[in-house]
Scaffold this active site. Structure first.
Site, PDB file in Angstrom:
ATOM      1  CG  HIS A 107      -1.981  -1.069   1.132  1.00 33.99           C
ATOM      2  ND1 HIS A 107      -3.133  -0.926   0.399  1.00 33.99           N
ATOM      3  CD2 HIS A 107      -2.035  -2.311   1.696  1.00 33.99           C
ATOM      4  CE1 HIS A 107      -3.866  -2.033   0.509  1.00 33.99           C
ATOM      5  NE2 HIS A 107      -3.224  -2.881   1.285  1.00 33.99           N
ATOM      6  CG  HIS A 132      -7.463  -5.916   0.350  1.00 36.67           C
ATOM      7  ND1 HIS A 132      -6.997  -5.323  -0.795  1.00 36.67           N
ATOM      8  CD2 HIS A 132      -6.548  -5.630   1.319  1.00 36.67           C
ATOM      9  CE1 HIS A 132      -5.845  -4.719  -0.529  1.00 36.67           C
ATOM     10  NE2 HIS A 132      -5.552  -4.885   0.739  1.00 36.67           N
ATOM     11  CD  GLU A 139      -5.725  -9.369   6.564  1.00 38.31           C
ATOM     12  OE1 GLU A 139      -4.597  -9.279   7.084  1.00 38.31           O
ATOM     13  OE2 GLU A 139      -6.313  -8.406   6.060  1.00 38.31           O
ATOM     14  CG  ASP A 159      -0.920  -5.521   4.271  1.00 40.37           C
ATOM     15  OD1 ASP A 159      -1.450  -4.743   3.463  1.00 40.37           O
ATOM     16  OD2 ASP A 159      -1.564  -6.121   5.145  1.00 40.37           O
TER      17      ASP A 159
END
Length: 360
Positions: free
Chosen positions: A36, A218, A221, A299
């Protein structure tokens, strides 16, 4: 399950002779597909930019860094998001943006990264940088400069925010479509997957799909396999940001493997956010054994304190992975990238040469 029983993504190379020595993972060529934008910032850069403009940073981003995080409940995710927002606030000038991109490229290069797809939501920066189009132009120019200067292939994934209205996502999808083939290679969906209805973002993903962009939401998770299923069926995911919890549903995992959907696993952040108790609990061996295409990613290194090569070394230690298995993960990351065929072939050859080196 022992390491010997775990097979990585398909590879035609024969296994290397058994050895107790280990090759340098920072020299292993790899692609980085889950990073990110603000989360890529160096901690030292955060501190410097904050001091320059008199921005007060919370203790979790200063002396208590990296912060202790958990997203097991909404309060935990709110704290994580608040820290991210504070970090984003230090980016005040075009030079700040260019510095962030250049340093992300330098850090990946040092970790063996040879291709980087950095993910950004332009709407989070639009107010300060003249709108989403102007900011996207700035990022793409910074990426092109960093790629030339640092010597690493780079591209951009534009991502919508699950906590905002799906119509906002359509706006971003149209923006991404305008830049398809000009540095933008994918369209994603990020933030807390427990918020909103993933299926409501389907129209935005159809816009991106028609433009030929890779679809990289996404999912899987903070929520379990059902989140993965919705991403596959409603968003037509080509890759899954995280996707790690598909391991809990063998039948769904079989579908993911059959479709060739890659999983962007970020094991250190999974543990930091409380998805798994420790690195040994991350089900990487099960996913590899099933034949899943996996790309390890960092990440948000700024919040989790761990960059690309550390994901490989953490999983090596946690699951006693061999160099051949780690090389298979690197190949998988390259194959799942949007690098062109020539670049991809060259990087795969670099992995082969890494395997041919004698461990120190």
């Amino acid at each position: 399950m022992t390491a010997a029983e775990v097979s990585g993504p398909a590879s035609a190379r024969p296994p290397a002779p058994p050895t107790t020595a280990r090759r340098d993972l920072s020299a292993l060529p790899k692609a980085h597909l889950h990073l990110h934008f603000t989360g890529s910032m160096r901690h030292a850069t955060l501190l410097e930019l904050a001091a320059r403009d008199g921005i007060h940073l919370p203790d979790a981003l200063v002396e208590d860094w990296p912060p202790q995080l958990s997203a097991a409940d909404e309060k935990g995710w709110f704290r994580f998001q608040r820290l991210y927002d504070v970090a984003r606030s230090v980016l005040r000038t075009e030079d700040d943006v260019r510095r962030l991109v250049r340093e992300a490229a330098e850090d990946d290069r040092a970790d063996g990264g040879r291709w980087l797809e950095i993910q950004v939501d332009p709407s989070g920066y639009a107010a300060r940088f003249g709108g989403i189009t102007a900011f996207t132009d700035l990022v793409l120019d910074a990426v092109a400069d960093a790629s030339r200067t640092v010597g690493i292939g780079m591209a951009v994934v534009i991502a919508a925010n699950r906590t905002r209205h799906p119509l906002d996502a359509r706006t971003l999808a149209r923006l991404a479509a305008q830049y398809a083939g000009r540095g933008v290679v994918g369209f994603g969906l990020s933030n807390d997957e427990r918020r909103g209805r993933t299926a409501d973002f389907g129209p935005a993903f159809r816009i991106a799909e028609r433009a030929g962009l890779m679809l990289v939401p996404h999912g899987g998770e903070l929520l379990g396999p059902e989140s993965v299923r919705v991403c596959l069926e409603e968003l037509h995911a080509d890759r899954l940001g995280h996707g790690v919890r598909v391991a809990e549903d063998p039948a769904l995992l079989e579908q993911v493997v059959a479709r060739g959907v890659a999983l962007e696993l970020c094991p250190v952040s999974n543990v930091a956010l409380g998805v798994y108790s420790d690195p040994t609990s991350v089900p990487l061996p099960e996913l590899m054994s099933a034949g899943a295409r996996i790309a390890l990613g960092a990440d948000d290194p700024l919040l989790f304190g761990s960059r690309l090569a550390a994901q490989y070394s953490t999983m090596r230690a946690a699951h006693d992975l061999t160099d051949d298995q780690l090389a298979a993960l690197a190949r998988s990351s390259i194959e799942a990238s949007r690098a062109d065929d020539t670049t991809r072939a060259g990087l795969l050859a670099e992995v082969d040469r890494w395997c041919d080196t004698i461990p120190a």
